[in-house]
Design an enzyme around this catalytic site. Structure first.
Site, PDB file in Angstrom:
ATOM      1  N   LEU A  89       0.851  -1.193   0.000  1.00 15.25           N
ATOM      2  CA  LEU A  89       0.000   0.000   0.000  1.00 15.25           C
ATOM      3  C   LEU A  89       0.887   1.244   0.000  1.00 15.25           C
ATOM      4  CD1 LEU A  89      -3.034   0.808   0.313  1.00 15.25           C
ATOM      5  CD2 LEU A  89      -2.606   0.953   2.775  1.00 15.25           C
ATOM      6  N   HIS A 106      -5.327  -3.787 -11.779  1.00  8.66           N
ATOM      7  CA  HIS A 106      -5.785  -4.867 -10.899  1.00  8.66           C
ATOM      8  C   HIS A 106      -6.316  -6.003 -11.778  1.00  8.66           C
ATOM      9  CE1 HIS A 106      -7.085  -6.635  -7.147  1.00  8.66           C
ATOM     10  NE2 HIS A 106      -8.187  -7.005  -7.777  1.00  8.66           N
TER      11      HIS A 106
END
Ligand code: GAR
EC number: 2.1.2.2
Length: 192
Positions: A89, A106
């Site tokens: 992250l 993604h």
């Protein structure tokens, strides 16, 4: 028009990073200035070497407890950060320093199969376990939550009842390689 600079973050094999490097090779208006990785064993490092792209490796402490990465990207005048299989992250300070200038890919059709722990093969295993009839890719802007920024582009592929997670991964990778470089180019053009 001034030259635009991209920085790519990758943690693994780096096949998407390579496709992007290939796509922009020979372009005079856009350069891949830097590839950054948290993983000293990542395949992307060898790929970067072949394209003569400098690599910056960092560890968890350097990434989360110093601003060395953000300040280097700012010093280098990076216009767009491209996440290509980057598994950490981003710290809030980095996201805030590059508003609407960070994109991610993604390997599923968000908002399905996203969030913490949903990466790489875990995504394709979850898609098969859920009996989905399709999967695909999502390219989106990055905010401070995993996989939640504004969607830029999606493409889908069928999932047959007999497909294994590896077969789904192969179909999704074809879509990634076909679309990610072009979408990155479009996002750069829209920056003006
Ligand atoms: C890609 O499939 C990308 O979508 C995925 O990691 C793979 C990296 O492949 N990213 C995520 O799962 C992020 N949540 P590559 O290293 O060969 O480009």
């Amino acid at each position: 028009m001034p030259k635009r600079s991209i920085a790519i973050f990758a943690s693994g094999s780096g096949s998407n990073a390579e496709k992007i490097a290939e796509y922009f090779a020979g372009r005079t208006d856009i350069e891949i200035a830097l590839i950054l990785s948290n993983n000293p064993k990542a395949g992307v490092i060898e790929r970067a070497r072949r394209f003569h792209i400098p690599v910056l490796l960092f560890d968890r402490t350097g990434f989360y407890q110093t601003d060395q990465v953000t300040s280097l990207l700012q010093k280098q005048g990076i216009d767009l950060i491209v996440l290509a299989g980057f598994m950490w992250l981003l710290p809030a300070s980095l996201v805030q320093a590059f508003p609407n200038r960070i994109v991610n890919i993604h390997p599923a059709l968000l908002p399905k199969f996203g969030g913490k722990g949903m990466y790489g093969h875990f995504v394709h295993e979850a898609v098969v376990a859920a009996g989905e009839a399709e999967s695909g890719i999502t390219i989106h802007f990055v905010n401070e939550q995993y996989d939640e920024g504004q969607v830029i582009f999606q493409a889908n592929c069928p999932v047959e009842p007999t497909d294994s997670p590896d077969e789904v991964a192969r179909k999704v990778q074809v879509l990634e390689h076909r679309h990610y470089p072009r979408v990155v180019d479009e996002v750069l053009q829209r920056l003006g």
